[in-house]
Design a protein around this motif. Structure first.
Motif, PDB file in Angstrom:
ATOM      1  N   LYS A 197       3.297   5.960  -2.907  1.00 25.40           N
ATOM      2  CA  LYS A 197       4.486   6.672  -3.413  1.00 25.40           C
ATOM      3  C   LYS A 197       4.401   6.870  -4.921  1.00 25.40           C
ATOM      4  CE  LYS A 197       7.761   5.377   0.208  1.00 25.40           C
ATOM      5  NZ  LYS A 197       8.994   4.627   0.555  1.00 25.40           N
ATOM      6  N   GLU A 198       3.875   5.858  -5.609  1.00 24.50           N
ATOM      7  CA  GLU A 198       3.691   5.980  -7.050  1.00 24.50           C
ATOM      8  C   GLU A 198       2.687   7.077  -7.380  1.00 24.50           C
ATOM      9  OE1 GLU A 198       2.556   2.147  -8.431  1.00 24.50           O
ATOM     10  OE2 GLU A 198       4.551   1.251  -8.164  1.00 24.50           O
ATOM     11  N   LYS A 199       1.624   7.142  -6.562  1.00 25.03           N
ATOM     12  CA  LYS A 199       0.614   8.180  -6.778  1.00 25.03           C
ATOM     13  C   LYS A 199       1.213   9.568  -6.557  1.00 25.03           C
ATOM     14  CE  LYS A 199      -3.581   5.586  -5.639  1.00 25.03           C
ATOM     15  NZ  LYS A 199      -4.743   5.472  -4.709  1.00 25.03           N
ATOM     16  N   GLU A 240       0.829  -1.208   0.000  1.00 29.80           N
ATOM     17  CA  GLU A 240       0.000   0.000   0.000  1.00 29.80           C
ATOM     18  C   GLU A 240       0.866   1.262   0.000  1.00 29.80           C
ATOM     19  OE1 GLU A 240      -3.750   1.883   2.567  1.00 29.80           O
ATOM     20  OE2 GLU A 240      -2.908  -0.083   3.102  1.00 29.80           O
ATOM     21  N   ILE A 241       1.953   1.225   0.761  1.00 34.42           N
ATOM     22  CA  ILE A 241       2.880   2.372   0.799  1.00 34.42           C
ATOM     23  C   ILE A 241       3.513   2.597  -0.568  1.00 34.42           C
ATOM     24  CG2 ILE A 241       5.106   3.148   1.704  1.00 34.42           C
ATOM     25  CD1 ILE A 241       4.334   1.900   4.383  1.00 34.42           C
ATOM     26  N   SER A 243       3.689   3.536   7.803  1.00 34.86           N
ATOM     27  CA  SER A 243       5.064   3.168   8.166  1.00 34.86           C
ATOM     28  C   SER A 243       5.149   2.820   9.645  1.00 34.86           C
ATOM     29  CB  SER A 243       6.020   4.328   7.838  1.00 34.86           C
ATOM     30  OG  SER A 243       6.074   4.555   6.444  1.00 34.86           O
ATOM     31  N   ARG A 244       4.439   3.597  10.476  1.00 35.03           N
ATOM     32  CA  ARG A 244       4.409   3.281  11.917  1.00 35.03           C
ATOM     33  C   ARG A 244       3.718   1.942  12.160  1.00 35.03           C
ATOM     34  NH1 ARG A 244       3.233   9.000  12.585  1.00 35.03           N
ATOM     35  NH2 ARG A 244       1.017   8.500  12.704  1.00 35.03           N
ATOM     36  N   GLN A 271       1.196  11.493   1.796  1.00 31.53           N
ATOM     37  CA  GLN A 271       2.389  11.433   2.634  1.00 31.53           C
ATOM     38  C   GLN A 271       2.031  11.168   4.100  1.00 31.53           C
ATOM     39  OE1 GLN A 271       4.181  15.232   1.592  1.00 31.53           O
ATOM     40  NE2 GLN A 271       5.633  14.235   0.171  1.00 31.53           N
ATOM     41  N   GLU A 272       0.933  11.773   4.558  1.00 35.92           N
ATOM     42  CA  GLU A 272       0.463  11.523   5.927  1.00 35.92           C
ATOM     43  C   GLU A 272       0.072  10.050   6.096  1.00 35.92           C
ATOM     44  OE1 GLU A 272      -2.743  14.194   6.544  1.00 35.92           O
ATOM     45  OE2 GLU A 272      -1.461  15.982   6.672  1.00 35.92           O
ATOM     46  N   THR A 273      -0.586   9.535   5.057  1.00 36.53           N
ATOM     47  CA  THR A 273      -0.996   8.119   5.104  1.00 36.53           C
ATOM     48  C   THR A 273       0.236   7.218   5.124  1.00 36.53           C
ATOM     49  OG1 THR A 273      -3.007   8.645   3.869  1.00 36.53           O
ATOM     50  CG2 THR A 273      -2.350   6.322   3.963  1.00 36.53           C
TER      51      THR A 273
END
Length: 243
Positions: free
Chosen positions: A71-73, A66-67, A108-109, A101-103
């Motif tokens: 990043k691609e988006k 999902e991350i 990531s956390r 970026q917030e997502t």
């Protein structure tokens, strides 16, 4: 009625002998059962930990995917920013980038937490292995001890249980239930003789009139103090002679 009293007294003697055999085994049956339960509990816990670890890894990989997609988006949105013709369109893309970026930061956390959970679960599952092995060894030892004791008295126990079966089938169901109820409540002693005018169970004095009634062997008489079934000397002697 006399025959019923004889059967109940004989059943008590057989059960008392079986109880003595159980006492010879000491705590071994309980220890074996406890160890089996401990091993099963630890094995179940280990399976749960392994399952938790696997699920955490799967969820982590899904989050990672999902991350990468986000990043691609973001890269796509940045490219589009150079192509838009109005500030409104540019600001809309900027908001999408910020949100993505917030997502990513949040995900990531979550990934770190999932990796930590998987790692901890794996460590805990590994720690259980030597504990289970130690318990397995102890269980094998206790089982060997119990098997040795059982083997030593196997023939005698089988004989007693066979005798018990023969007695039980000759008694009515209600009499067996009555006997078992007293036996369970009185530490295994449900039927006792009167010795020196005292109950053979609680050792309290039995009234002379009751002693006389006992000798008739015409009804079931229980101790006024402890509730155990009392039997006459005749019943005891008849059993001794038969033995």
């Amino acid at each position: 009625m006399e025959n019923k009293l004889k059967l109940l007294y004989a059943l008590q003697q057989v059960d008392s002998s079986l109880d003595e055999l159980q006492e010879m085994k000491g705590d071994l049956p309980r220890l074996v059962a406890d160890l089996e339960n401990q091993i099963q509990a630890k094995k179940s816990l280990r399976q749960e930990l392994e399952s938790t670890g696997k699920q955490s890894i799967v969820k982590r990989d899904e989050t990672d995917t999902e991350i990468l997609s986000l990043k691609e988006k973001i890269e796509k949105y940045k490219t589009q920013q150079f192509q838009v013709k109005t500030n409104k369109q540019y600001d809309a893309l900027a908001r999408e980038i910020d949100h993505s970026q917030e997502t990513i930061t949040r995900l990531s956390r979550e990934m770190e937490a999932l990796e930590g959970r998987a790692s901890l679960a794996k460590e805990d599952a590994i720690k259980l292995l030597p504990e289970i092995e130690t318990l397995d060894i102890e269980l094998a030892e206790k089982r060997a001890e119990l098997d040795e004791v059982n083997k030593e008295h196997e023939e005698e126990e089988l004989k007693l249980r066979h005798e018990r079966e023969k007695l039980v089938v000759r008694l009515q169901k209600g009499d067996i239930q009555f006997y078992e109820r007293i036996r369970n409540a009185k530490a295994g002693k449900a039927v006792v003789p009167v010795k020196r005018n005292a109950c053979g169970g609680c050792y309290n004095r039995v009234p002379p009139q009751t002693v006389l009634e006992l000798r008739k062997n015409s009804k079931i008489i229980t101790c006024e103090r402890c509730g155990r079934v009392l039997v006459s000397d005749e019943i005891v002697e008849t059993h001794s002679d038969a033995s």
